[in-house]
Design an enzyme around this catalytic site. Sequence first.
Site, short mmCIF file in Angstrom:
data_model
loop_
_atom_site.label_atom_id
_atom_site.label_comp_id
_atom_site.label_asym_id
_atom_site.label_seq_id
_atom_site.Cartn_x
_atom_site.Cartn_y
_atom_site.Cartn_z
N SER A 269 29.38 28.74 42.68
CA SER A 269 28.89 29.13 41.47
C SER A 269 28.14 27.97 40.88
O SER A 269 28.27 26.86 41.02
CB SER A 269 30.13 29.42 40.45
OG SER A 269 30.67 28.30 40.03
N ASP A 270 27.10 28.43 40.00
CA ASP A 270 26.39 27.28 39.23
C ASP A 270 27.62 26.76 38.32
O ASP A 270 28.44 27.52 37.94
CB ASP A 270 25.35 27.91 38.52
CG ASP A 270 24.01 27.02 38.34
OD1 ASP A 270 24.41 25.76 38.14
OD2 ASP A 270 23.11 27.38 38.00
N CYS A 271 27.23 25.68 37.66
CA CYS A 271 28.33 24.90 36.91
C CYS A 271 28.54 25.51 35.63
O CYS A 271 27.79 25.66 34.87
CB CYS A 271 27.81 23.61 37.04
SG CYS A 271 27.79 22.78 38.56
#
Length: 731
Positions: A269-271
């Site tokens: 996932s993106d952060c």
Amino acid sequence: MRSKLLHLLPGLALLALGHLAHGQAIPLFRDPKQPLNARVNDLIKQLSLEEKAQQMLDQSPAIPHLGIPAYSWWNEALHGVGRSAPATVFPQAIGLGATFDDDLALREATAISDEARAVYNAAIAKNHYVKYGGLTFWTPNINIFRDPRWGRGQETYGEDPTLTSRLGVAFVKGLQGNDPRYLKVAACAKHYAVHSGPERLRHEFNAEASAQDLRETYLPAFKALVKEGNVEAVMCAYNSTNGEPCCGNEFLLSQVLRKEWGFRGHVVSDCGALDDLYQGHKTVKTKTEAAALALSRGVDLNCGDTYTKLPEAVKQGLLKESQVDSALAILLRTRFKLGLFDGQNATPYDKLGPEVVNSAAHRALAKEVALKSMVLLKNNGVLPLRPDLGKYFVTGPNATSVEALLGNYYGVNGQMSTILEGLVGAVQPGSQIEYKQGALLDRPNINPIDWTTGEAKQTDAILVVLGITGVLEGEEGESIASAHAGDRLDYNLPQNQIDFLRKLRQGSKTPIVAIVTGGSPMNLSEVHELADAVLLTWYPGEEGGNAVADLVFGKVSPSGRLPVTFPKSLAQLPAYEAYGMKGRTYRYLEAEPMYPFGFGLGYGKFTYSGAKLSTIKAAKNKPVELTATVTNTGAMASEEVVQLYLTHPQKAGAQTPLFALKSYQRVRLAPGASQTVKFTLTPDMLAQVNAQGQAVAPSGPVTVWVGGSLPSARSLALGAAKPASAVLTIK
């Protein structure tokens, strides 16, 4: 006492030696002779559910009872090892896009991965297991730079899916290496998918894209990196696409990525993107539900802490522990393929040492990329300058700026060549060179008394370094001088810079060379009018100043080409939030731009002739060969970027690109020399994407263009060579 020692010194080799010393067999998961899946499963069996969840976080903690050290999944290498130890700083990714050079991308990424391994080897030798200290690099960014307002467009290779695909595949191959067993580092294709702003709204925004735009524009580069580049990881984006959050998107993650493309690596996932599932998109109500949704939809690694709730999700019956095991197995395969459980000197990369980091060879490569990336947008004959004129005056807000070299997601080292330093180093003895900043970056001078313009006009040449830096454009939270979270909703250069340039020009015939930094299209109409030459440098990296000097003084001819269209104004574009391609990029922009895609001048002069097809009537499933002759009629050896475009007939009610780049190659020609270039037009290249997102064979005549820029009237008006063309009919 032994367990305490393992906690303090958790190196893998130490543990293996400890087992052998006690007469114990090596655990199956540490035995390189065992099948990979068996090793992965053996490790998972020894973990509690809580430990499994912790190993699925970007900062995975140590597992003391198994002697496994902490591991940081989050590492950056967009244009050099970033946020870590000193490293070579290459030009920003958009600059690499401007090279149109796959081999150069491969060589740059190879150098970066050498340095990444060297930095890692040095760190673990001292038992340093810290953030940004691992071997899983979240790069490249292969989003399409569809709108110049997006502050992160600088991280991409531009607006074209063919260019992005080819450079991205080359970059991944350079990062991951070619060993049949071990990855040098693991690359990651991001941000999947349909992601390019607005930056301020990214945690809640829904990007709506048609089936045609998905398959024609937004997905091709991801498909290429998966199927051709064998990329190890894919990062799902913050935003939603067509109503589903990208990190919980059944269509993107399951149907397309896993089933259709056969992706076997891990999804990260993106952060903070999993928190967006309940805080921004409000798809679910709780953090536990967000963890369950993301895992069930195919997200294996969480950048953030949402997956700390996986045990709770299992307890609530939202997930089965077997689902956690399956996702963790996918994730751990990457660590095994990196050799992280095989002891010292297991991989061919374990002996790479500090001597490769920012080595002379890598600095030379950084300079080569910078030289090939810079785009000469205007030249009325003033360039190249002689290096022995009586006096030069250097001015402008970015002449001494290190920020103007970096862009975002950068590394650092102690040998950064600013543009002033490069120019000063190139001027010959007996000549004078003076510098005054003259103007601030983005606001008027506070002190009204400034002697710069008067002194500048009493010279033989003025070199004014204008543009923007990463403090004005970039990612949410990093661009500290941006009023729009890194986006550039004002397309113009800061007005004070234009006013300064006007003062330099007023009443003076002294040649003015405008050197412009930045990572995105800008309104350069007045710069083009006021300056005698305009050189776009992007964010050129550690050798930026030296590269600028080589181009300005004619040691090398400029050969960069624009990987993104420069519109005349934002009024030519659809709304920023609109993701439909109509009216966007060179493929669908009907208005005349300021600078077209693929455009760039040099000191050579090229002509194109003799475009010939192997057949003028091709079967739908057969390739066609195209040849053309390129000649350098100028007085200087130069490189040319030969570009091949297709134009299909426009049909009522259909969305058909005006032009479509299908291939390119670089050639270097001495004065007067010619070369025959050859392209193969495959059925896939000739196909069109219909409204349903299906690839179909073309109907009607297809015009094939070969030239040094987009084949448009605007390109010719700016000085590009007239392209050669041929017409192909599909049976």
